[in-house]
Scaffold this motif. Structure first.
Motif, mmCIF file in Angstrom:
data_model
loop_
_atom_site.group_PDB
_atom_site.id
_atom_site.type_symbol
_atom_site.label_atom_id
_atom_site.label_comp_id
_atom_site.label_asym_id
_atom_site.label_seq_id
_atom_site.Cartn_x
_atom_site.Cartn_y
_atom_site.Cartn_z
ATOM 1 N N UNK A 57 0.832 -1.213 0.000
ATOM 2 C CA UNK A 57 0.000 0.000 0.000
ATOM 3 C C UNK A 57 0.865 1.261 0.000
ATOM 4 N N UNK A 58 1.962 1.218 0.769
ATOM 5 C CA UNK A 58 2.884 2.369 0.788
ATOM 6 C C UNK A 58 3.484 2.546 -0.609
ATOM 7 N N UNK A 286 6.985 2.262 10.028
ATOM 8 C CA UNK A 286 6.132 3.142 9.227
ATOM 9 C C UNK A 286 6.351 4.633 9.434
ATOM 10 N N UNK A 287 7.307 4.996 10.310
ATOM 11 C CA UNK A 287 7.575 6.428 10.470
ATOM 12 C C UNK A 287 8.266 6.957 9.210
ATOM 13 N N UNK A 298 8.003 12.734 10.559
ATOM 14 C CA UNK A 298 7.013 13.599 9.910
ATOM 15 C C UNK A 298 5.618 12.982 9.976
ATOM 16 N N UNK A 299 5.538 11.759 10.441
ATOM 17 C CA UNK A 299 4.246 11.087 10.554
ATOM 18 C C UNK A 299 4.436 9.613 10.256
ATOM 19 N N UNK A 300 3.382 8.824 10.561
ATOM 20 C CA UNK A 300 3.478 7.385 10.350
ATOM 21 C C UNK A 300 2.477 6.982 9.266
ATOM 22 N N UNK A 301 2.939 6.212 8.320
ATOM 23 C CA UNK A 301 2.044 5.834 7.214
ATOM 24 C C UNK A 301 0.814 5.077 7.720
ATOM 25 N N UNK A 302 0.941 4.397 8.848
ATOM 26 C CA UNK A 302 -0.208 3.639 9.383
ATOM 27 C C UNK A 302 -1.338 4.580 9.797
ATOM 28 N N UNK A 303 -0.970 5.807 10.130
ATOM 29 C CA UNK A 303 -2.015 6.773 10.523
ATOM 30 C C UNK A 303 -2.472 7.615 9.341
#
Ligand code: SF4
Length: 365
Positions: A57-58, A286-287, A298-303
């Protein structure tokens, strides 16, 4: 091969990542005292690594990649590494997949590498073995008994694959630190004697280490090492990658080491950095980070629904990007220098000068 020319628009816009460094795992079977990743605060927990399904998905959110660099930890400890590579290969069609390894698991590394090169025929797959000393010096430096011997066993398993897989590249990387800076000549000579090894790169020790004395390097010795590697590349076309464009990559390596020396000497960035735009780092849980040095996520792809671009729109990403553009930081990270040189047309005259000094390679295909 997947053509790097697909990424020419990035020369102008630099608006999307074409180089991804993905830390597949924090797990490692070595204990090198100069490893910035294992020494970092977050190393206390190995976390919940992204699964192959999550990675797909990423990858779908990324678009095509020029360069996929896997990192760790020891990347081959992830048993699903071939599936990880295949996922990015199918979705992002990277021109180059870089697999750095401490070389300590000969059977596993050889088997996984063979699966990866066979599954990713249109990507150059570059395996980089770590050699930081010759013989016991390597084991002492890496705090890992028998690691030198096992790395040589891995080399012996990988070298025959070069004949069968034209997309495989075999190289060596040496971390240049205070503890081995006086042994560089013998390390370079030793690596030159290993059959099938094309490039030998040297990474200047970096990051916040628990034992900062490893960073007390003599920059003149670094410059001598860089000159010796450049001289070898100028003399022998075999001292380079085999892929088309290897001469350009070799010229960039030479220019990069000159810029790194000036960066460390002056304590200032020498060229613009495209971290957070053309280059990104994805951590094993995922960060998302702009680079390996700036460790504020900068954020986590899971969120963010596994959408990298959604993370890049967050306020930490916007603020971080502005600070990078304002040249608030500097570093010596070789992988980022590569993109920062290749995407900067103002450096092309210097690149051309180094290119002209190199002999034509006999092994282009
Ligand atoms: S100069 Fe180095 S530390 Fe700063 S953003 Fe670029 S890669 Fe990161």
């Amino acid at each position: 091969m997947h053509s790097p020319l697909r990424h020419l628009p990035s020369l102008i816009w630099k608006h999307r990542p074409i180089q991804l460094t993905y830390f597949v795992t924090r797990r490692c079977n070595a204990r090198c005292p100069y490893c910035f990743y294992l020494q970092s605060e977050a190393a206390a927990s190995c976390g919940d690594e992204l699964s192959v399904e999550e990675l797909r998905r990423v990858a779908r959110s990324l678009g095509s990649l020029l360069w996929l660099a896997l990192s760790g930890g020891e990347i081959f400890l992830r048993r699903d590494l071939p599936e990880v590579c295949q996922t990015f290969y199918e979705v992002n069609r990277p021109a180059i997949i870089l697999l750095p390894t401490n070389g300590s698991l000969p059977d596993l590394i050889a088997e996984s590498t063979e699966r990866i090169v066979a599954q990713c025929p249109e990507s150059v797959v570059a395996v980089k073995l770590s050699i930081d000393g010759v013989g016991e010096a390597h084991d002492r430096l890496r705090n890992t008994p028998q690691s030198f011997e096992r790395t040589l066993q891995t080399h012996a398993r990988l070298a025959p694959l070069l004949e069968r897989y034209p997309n495989l590249e075999l190289g060596v990387n040496t971390v240049f630190c205070a503890a081995n800076q006086d042994a560089m000549e013998s390390i370079i000579d030793f690596v030159a004697s290993l059959p099938g090894v094309g490039t030998h790169t040297v990474s200047l020790v970096r990051g916040d280490l628990r034992q900062p004395d490893y960073k007390a390097v003599d920059l003149d010795k670094y410059a001598s090492t860089a000159a010796r590697l450049a001289e070898r590349m100028q003399r022998e076309s075999s001292a380079r990658y085999r892929f088309r464009g290897a001469r350009l990559k070799a010229a960039q390596d030479v220019l990069q080491r000159q810029l790194i020396r000036r960066t460390v000497q002056t304590g200032r960035r020498q060229i613009p950095c495209y971290a957070g735009r053309a280059n990104l780092v994805l951590g094993e849980t995922g960060e998302v980070y702009p680079c390996e040095t700036l460790t504020q996520s900068w954020g986590n792809v899971r969120e963010h629904g596994y959408d990298i671009h959604s993370v890049l729109r967050t306020s930490p990403a916007r603020r971080g990007g502005e600070a990078i553009r304002a040249a608030a930081c500097h570093c010596s990270h070789e992988c980022y220098f590569m993109t920062n040189i290749m995407l900067n047309p103002r450096l092309y005259p210097a690149l051309a000068r180094e290119w002209l000094r190199l002999p034509k390679a006999a092994l282009h295909r």
